[in-house]
Design an enzyme around this catalytic site. Structure first.
Site, PDB file in Angstrom:
ATOM      1  CB  THR A  54      48.261  36.919  50.184  1.00 36.70           C
ATOM      2  OG1 THR A  54      47.375  37.159  49.098  1.00 36.70           O
ATOM      3  CG2 THR A  54      49.673  36.717  49.671  1.00 36.70           C
ATOM      4  CB  CYS A  86      48.507  42.827  46.604  1.00 33.26           C
ATOM      5  SG  CYS A  86      46.847  42.327  47.090  1.00 33.26           S
ATOM      6  CG  LEU A 140      40.288  39.606  43.582  1.00 36.05           C
ATOM      7  CD1 LEU A 140      40.554  41.038  43.989  1.00 36.05           C
ATOM      8  CD2 LEU A 140      38.915  39.195  44.027  1.00 36.05           C
ATOM      9  CD  GLU A 146      41.869  46.627  46.178  1.00 32.08           C
ATOM     10  OE1 GLU A 146      41.923  47.855  46.113  1.00 32.08           O
ATOM     11  OE2 GLU A 146      42.308  45.970  47.143  1.00 32.08           O
ATOM     12  CE  LYS A 174      43.951  48.064  40.879  1.00 30.11           C
ATOM     13  NZ  LYS A 174      44.247  46.814  40.250  1.00 30.11           N
ATOM     14  CD  GLU A 208      40.574  35.758  44.065  1.00 33.49           C
ATOM     15  OE1 GLU A 208      39.870  34.793  44.418  1.00 33.49           O
ATOM     16  OE2 GLU A 208      40.712  36.094  42.878  1.00 33.49           O
ATOM     17  CE  LYS A 214      48.047  37.190  45.744  1.00 31.59           C
ATOM     18  NZ  LYS A 214      47.258  37.809  44.699  1.00 31.59           N
ATOM     19  CG  ASN A 268      50.852  39.684  44.084  1.00 32.33           C
ATOM     20  OD1 ASN A 268      50.260  39.614  43.006  1.00 32.33           O
ATOM     21  ND2 ASN A 268      50.230  39.861  45.224  1.00 32.33           N
ATOM     22  CB  ALA A 274      57.531  54.029  33.221  1.00 29.41           C
TER      23      ALA A 274
END
Ligand SMILES: NC(=O)c1ccc[n+]([C@@H]2O[C@H](COP(=O)([O-])OP(=O)(O)OC[C@H]3O[C@@H](n4cnc5c(N)ncnc54)[C@H](O)[C@@H]3O)[C@@H](O)[C@H]2O)c1
Length: 472
Positions: free
Chosen positions: A121, A271, A157, A159, A332, A155, A215, A219, A263
């Site tokens: 990115t 990212c 994707l 994770e 996450k 990209e 990109k 995001n 939330a």
């Protein structure tokens, strides 16, 4: 097709593994010799669901190789992907040192025509800078021929679901500018990704600058949804409304959709934080401002401290002698990635106030400990942090449990056991995993994010907002 991928991290390994799975001959190169040694010994330096099996299969069939040797990698690939990190610099802009270093290294070894694909990115204009690094190296060797075309293929994707995302992309964005090589490169990239276009065309062709910006725009848009929902959740707390009902109510509108409406304790990862910062800086460099994205970032920074503000509202600023359990360290579920994870901020704030912290994560314990050790300058504060072997061990004797990452294993805990083992049964649910009414009935003090159950804790709704305002 013969493919080389520079950078064997989350993106490089998933890209390499998936392209090998489609039958391509892949060579991954990384400058980190330890990583390459791990990969050559059939290990994986990162965790991504399904990647181990995918790699094993393709290693066994001889379709994927790993090296530290750039000359070998440049020789191998007709298409060479750049998939190295682009972390934030101090001012928030993207640090391009790895991308440009790779371009220079490729340039040193280039002998015949290659398509150089930027998957990292990177801000608008980077393809041009990569091109310049390559050309400078060719010039040094007195080569005038056109030996490369630099294109952009960002990209998308995620994770934790990276293989599925790569293998079933919503779209493939390719930025390619007009040049004498246009048709050759277009055909090569069409062929490379043809498996994904069999049902319908998923490739979206555009110019390089637009691809680079696409990109960041994607995001920033997703981060905006999260911060927006966090603001609505905080308002719900003040008004006694329930964010989960609101989420379902607005998500059902097809123009809005259900995704990215949860939330929580704020977004983290490798990212969103860095890409929103870089976008803000890109605009500043053009004499402009990203007002929405700046607000998104501010809301997120505040959200990461929300759980701690609620604790200090309850217990006071001095948390000495109190123990808190943290469930979830990675940013996450289904990843071991600790980059900009909200848990890091929460743990720092708790340790700073004298608390003892015991954390449990099903996967990211090692990475979590490394991150907390990195963040905690003070040895005494670090001595108050420990990792637990189980979720219940973390909660043992705790004065509150903070749920920070929504790992599936936390979805249905034994609440009676928690009540028994905790010093006081108090749960701050940063991911809205539990039913407030059920916990109230069980006699557990509970607060989610925007969940209409404030009285159970006697917390003043939105306390953190008022505290911020007072201290400002
Ligand atoms: N992680 C994600 O979910 C994700 C998703 C989409 C896009 N991206 C973007 O993709 C890029 C890579 O991200 P990542 O998460 O895979 O990073 P990462 O840190 O996991 O991997 C980068 C790898 O590049 C290697 N590297 C650095 N310099 C090198 C050099 N000169 N030669 C060879 N190898 C070198 C590093 O050793 C590392 O293994 C970033 O720009 C990121 O923003 C990441």
């Amino acid at each position: 097709m013969k493919i080389s991928i520079v950078g064997a991290g989350y993106v490089g390994l998933v890209t390499g593994g998936c392209l090998a799975e489609l039958g391509h001959q892949v060579m991954c190169i990384d400058s980190d010799a330890a990583k390459v040694a791990t990969l050559n010994a059939a290990g994986l330096p990162i965790y991504e669901p399904g990647l181990q099996e995918l790699m094993a299969r393709n290693r066994a069939e001889g379709r994927i190789h790993f090296t530290t040797d750039m000359a070998q990698a440049v020789e191998h690939g007709e298409v060479i992907f750049i998939a190295v990190g682009t972390p934030s610099k101090e001012d928030g802009s993207a640090d391009l040192q790895h991308v440009l270093a790779v371009a220079t290294q490729i340039g040193r070894h280039l002998k015949k025509f290659k398509v150089i694909v930027n998957k990292s990115t990177v801000p608008v204009g980077t393809a041009y800078r990569v091109q310049k690094c390559l050309q400078d190296e060719l010039n040094k060797r007195g080569i005038q021929e056109s030996l490369f075309e630099v294109i952009s293929n960002p990209e998308f994707l995620k994770e934790g679901a990276a293989i599925k995302d790569f293998m079933h992309p919503d779209r493939i964005v390719i930025g390619l500018d007009a040049s004498p090589n246009y048709n050759t490169v277009h055909q090569k990239m069409e062929l490379l990704y043809s498996s994904f276009n069999r049902h319908h065309a998923r490739t979206i062709w555009m110019d390089v600058r637009s691809a680079e910006l696409t990109k960041y725009a994607a995001n920033a848009m997703l981060a905006t949804r999260i911060s927006f929902m966090n603001e609505i959740a905080n308002l719900s707390d003040l008004l006694g409304a329930d964010i989960d009902s609101i989420r379902r109510g607005i998500g059902a509108d097809q123009r809005i959709g259900h995704d990215f409406l949860y939330a929580g304790t704020g977004y983290g990862g490798s990212c969103f934080p860095k890409d929103t910062r870089a976008l803000i800086q890109t605009a500043l460099d053009c004499g402009s401002q990203m007002k929405v994205v700046s607000a998104v970032e501010n809301v997120n920074d505040q959200q990461k401290t929300l759980l701690v503000s609620r604790l200090t509202y309850h217990f006071g600023q001095d948390l000495q002698g109190l123990k808190f359990a943290i469930w979830g360290l990675s940013f996450k579920p289904n990843t071991d990635d600790m980059r900009e994870a909200p848990s890091r901020i929460i743990i720092q704030e708790l340790l700073k106030r004298g608390a003892t912290v015991s954390a449990f994560d099903p996967l990211a314990s090692k990475e979590g400990l490394e991150a907390v050790s990195h963040d905690t300058q003070d040895a005494e504060a670090l001595s108050r942090f420990s990792l637990a072997e189980t979720a219940y061990e973390a909660a043992d004797n705790a004065d509150a449990l903070l749920v920070v990452t929504e790992w599936k294993t936390f979805h249905h805990p034994d609440f009676e056991m928690l009540k028994e083992c905790m010093n006081q049964p108090l749960i701050l649910d940063g991911r809205n995993l539990y039913d407030p009414k059920m916990l109230q009935d069980l006699g557990i003090a509970y607060q989610g994010i925007g969940r209409r159950n404030q009285l159970a804790l006697n917390f003043k709704a939105g306390a953190h907002i008022q505290q911020e305002a007072t201290s400002a």
